[in-house]
Scaffold this motif. Structure first.
Motif, PDB file in Angstrom:
ATOM      1  N   ARG A 362       0.818  -1.210   0.000  1.00 14.16           N
ATOM      2  CA  ARG A 362       0.000   0.000   0.000  1.00 14.16           C
ATOM      3  C   ARG A 362       0.855   1.266   0.000  1.00 14.16           C
ATOM      4  O   ARG A 362       0.538   2.233  -0.658  1.00 14.16           O
ATOM      5  CB  ARG A 362      -0.909   0.007   1.230  1.00 14.16           C
ATOM      6  CG  ARG A 362      -2.027  -1.017   1.158  1.00 14.16           C
ATOM      7  CD  ARG A 362      -3.151  -0.533   0.268  1.00 14.16           C
ATOM      8  NE  ARG A 362      -4.274  -1.451   0.215  1.00 14.16           N
ATOM      9  CZ  ARG A 362      -5.364  -1.235  -0.475  1.00 14.16           C
ATOM     10  NH1 ARG A 362      -5.478  -0.148  -1.199  1.00 14.16           N
ATOM     11  NH2 ARG A 362      -6.337  -2.110  -0.495  1.00 14.16           N
ATOM     12  N   GLN A 385      -2.889   7.144   3.733  1.00 15.86           N
ATOM     13  CA  GLN A 385      -2.393   5.790   4.032  1.00 15.86           C
ATOM     14  C   GLN A 385      -1.435   5.283   2.943  1.00 15.86           C
ATOM     15  O   GLN A 385      -0.906   4.181   3.052  1.00 15.86           O
ATOM     16  CB  GLN A 385      -3.565   4.810   4.165  1.00 15.86           C
ATOM     17  CG  GLN A 385      -4.396   4.987   5.435  1.00 15.86           C
ATOM     18  CD  GLN A 385      -5.269   6.230   5.371  1.00 15.86           C
ATOM     19  OE1 GLN A 385      -5.881   6.515   4.343  1.00 15.86           O
ATOM     20  NE2 GLN A 385      -5.323   6.980   6.469  1.00 15.86           N
ATOM     21  N   SER A 387      -2.330   4.719  -0.190  1.00 12.03           N
ATOM     22  CA  SER A 387      -3.047   4.013  -1.248  1.00 12.03           C
ATOM     23  C   SER A 387      -3.104   4.894  -2.498  1.00 12.03           C
ATOM     24  O   SER A 387      -3.343   6.102  -2.410  1.00 12.03           O
ATOM     25  CB  SER A 387      -4.467   3.669  -0.789  1.00 12.03           C
ATOM     26  OG  SER A 387      -4.428   2.789   0.312  1.00 12.03           O
ATOM     27  N   PRO A 399      -8.877   3.053  -8.097  1.00 15.04           N
ATOM     28  CA  PRO A 399      -7.819   2.605  -7.186  1.00 15.04           C
ATOM     29  C   PRO A 399      -6.780   1.739  -7.891  1.00 15.04           C
ATOM     30  O   PRO A 399      -7.090   0.977  -8.809  1.00 15.04           O
ATOM     31  CB  PRO A 399      -8.584   1.791  -6.136  1.00 15.04           C
ATOM     32  CG  PRO A 399      -9.994   2.278  -6.208  1.00 15.04           C
ATOM     33  CD  PRO A 399     -10.218   2.632  -7.651  1.00 15.04           C
ATOM     34  N   VAL A 401      -3.722  -1.095  -7.015  1.00 13.99           N
ATOM     35  CA  VAL A 401      -3.133  -1.989  -6.027  1.00 13.99           C
ATOM     36  C   VAL A 401      -1.739  -2.351  -6.512  1.00 13.99           C
ATOM     37  O   VAL A 401      -1.579  -2.945  -7.586  1.00 13.99           O
ATOM     38  CB  VAL A 401      -3.981  -3.257  -5.834  1.00 13.99           C
ATOM     39  CG1 VAL A 401      -3.282  -4.217  -4.881  1.00 13.99           C
ATOM     40  CG2 VAL A 401      -5.367  -2.897  -5.305  1.00 13.99           C
TER      41      VAL A 401
END
Length: 449
Positions: A362, A385, A387, A399, A401
């Protein structure tokens, strides 16, 4: 896709294989809201062809074996094959600078014909079709193909502009339009009735693209928007049987008046520096290359407005698989159908890449920044965080990953489903993250050093 091991396929008769293919195509087309689809499979010296549904949901005209479907980027295979015919005739050399034939690219003296066909020329992807609608090839290339995203031969970046240049090369060398050349040198020798998006009155039945909405269940026809100048990158229409004819040429089994076995092998040879990321395992001349154990398949994927088409060919065994569909949901249908071909006909097609295994990473805020490919801006942002999310030209962010090797998956915000997206790359000298390869397109960071 898991399934029970069937009886050995060698015990099945051709009529049984064809029936099972038809049943599976019918079932999957309904499940994926695809109005019409075609599957053609050549294996063991036998060609199976099945089709289902309608060519146009508005008129309910049925799909037939000869219905032509907009191929999207599968067109690039035909364009590359025409260039290879010019190479075979001695009119072009793969090592020649592209500027030898394309005056607008004379400012790129290190860029070769081989690099152009393998997406290693470093050219940007090109403008949106709407922005290119009124451009001639000369104006298109002068305005959108002279600033590279990486030095030629140093990396892979999928480029429609490169195939506009390939079409321009064909026209300069032959004195014919791209449409005339691909018709005379390739389509007619293969027995393929020519059909192009630019045809005012199609000479054969054609399918219309559709948008399928899984949430509403609605399927609606859509219009094709490819700019005329981009024809060499995506303007052909063909059937699955037509694609099998091309695939047999690529395996070395087709008419020698089209491509010799040696020329087909040259197209299938991996090009150094062509690392396409999530698109394939390697790249040849106009061909994506897929490794499955000890077998190397070649082919291409194509998506026009509301269509999804696929070609796969394996030269050692001579297997060729071609699929066309007239809906944006056809890609999911293809992946599921391809998984079933081993069970039904004993033909194992390389599986589509899936999300990476293992725990994602992350906290990669160093990847955040703006990356550019031509007129396309990729904006990567990081929250508190760490992300990441990706936005393309200001669209809603999706998003990301990431994994320890800097590869990344894209997450569909609506479903949460992860699909392979691409990878971040480091400068070999400084170690700083300076490039993003997303869906095969290389973008260089603009907010670093």
């Amino acid at each position: 896709m898991p399934y029970a091991t069937p009886a050995p396929v060698t015990t099945r008769q051709p009529t049984q294989i064809r029936r099972l293919l038809q049943e599976r195509l019918d079932t999957l087309a309904r499940a994926h809201q695809v109005p019409g689809a075609q599957l053609a499979l050549h294996t063991g010296g036998v060609t199976y062809a099945v089709h289902t549904g309608v060519a146009d949901a508005a008129t309910e005209e049925p799909v037939g074996s000869g219905t032509a479907v907009p191929l999207g980027s599968v067109t690039k295979v035909y364009t590359a094959a025409v260039v290879m015919l010019l190479v075979a005739d001695g009119d072009v050399s793969l090592t020649d600078p592209v500027g030898t034939y394309v005056p607008e690219l004379a400012r790129l003296p290190r860029t070769t014909v081989r690099q152009l066909l393998s997406h290693t020329a470093g050219l940007p992807t090109g403008p949106d079709s709407d922005d290119a609608a009124a451009l001639t090839p000369a104006r298109y290339l002068s305005g959108h193909a002279t600033a590279t995203v990486c030095p030629p031969g140093s990396g892979f970046s999928y480029s429609n502009a490169g195939y506009v240049a390939a079409g321009r090369l064909i026209e300069e060398v032959t004195g014919m339009s791209w449409q005339e050349a691909v018709r005379a040198f390739l389509l007619e020798p293969l027995g393929t009735a020519p059909a192009f998006l630019t045809d005012a009155v199609p000479a054969r039945p054609v399918a219309r693209g559709h948008s399928a909405n899984a949430l509403t269940g609605r399927v609606r026809p859509v219009q094709q928007t490819l700019a005329p100048v981009e024809a060499p990158a995506g303007a052909l229409l063909a059937s699955a049987l037509d694609l099998v004819a091309l695939g047999r040429v690529l395996t070395g089994e087709g008419p020698r008046t089209v491509l010799t076995e040696e020329d087909a092998a040259e197209m299938r040879r991996p090009v150094p520096g062509a690392h396409p990321g999530v698109l394939a395992d390697a790249w040849g001349l106009g061909l994506a290359l897929f490794q499955d154990g000890g077998r190397q398949w070649c082919g291409h994927d194509g998506n026009a407005q509301g269509t999804s088409c696929f070609l796969r060919a394996e030269p050692d065994g001579g297997d060729v698989v071609a699929f066309t569909s007239n809906a944006n949901s056809g890609t999911a249908l293809w992946h599921e159908l391809a998984d079933d071909l081993d069970r039904i006909a004993g033909v194992r097609v390389p599986p589509a890449p899936g999300p990476r295994d293992g725990a994602p990473v992350r906290a990669l805020p160093q990847c955040a920044g703006t990356y550019r490919n031509g007129t396309v801006d990729y904006r990567v942002t990081a929250d508190e965080q760490g992300s990441l999310a990706l936005s393309v030209n200001g669209d809603s962010p999706a998003p990301l990953v990431c994994h320890p090797d800097l590869s990344c998956d894209l997450v569909d915000p609506a479903t949460g489903r992860r699909v392979p997206g691409g990878r971040f790359l480091r400068d070999p000298d400084t170690g700083a993250i300076d490039r993003l390869q997303i869906s095969g397109r290389m973008a260089r960071r603009t907010d670093i050093g």
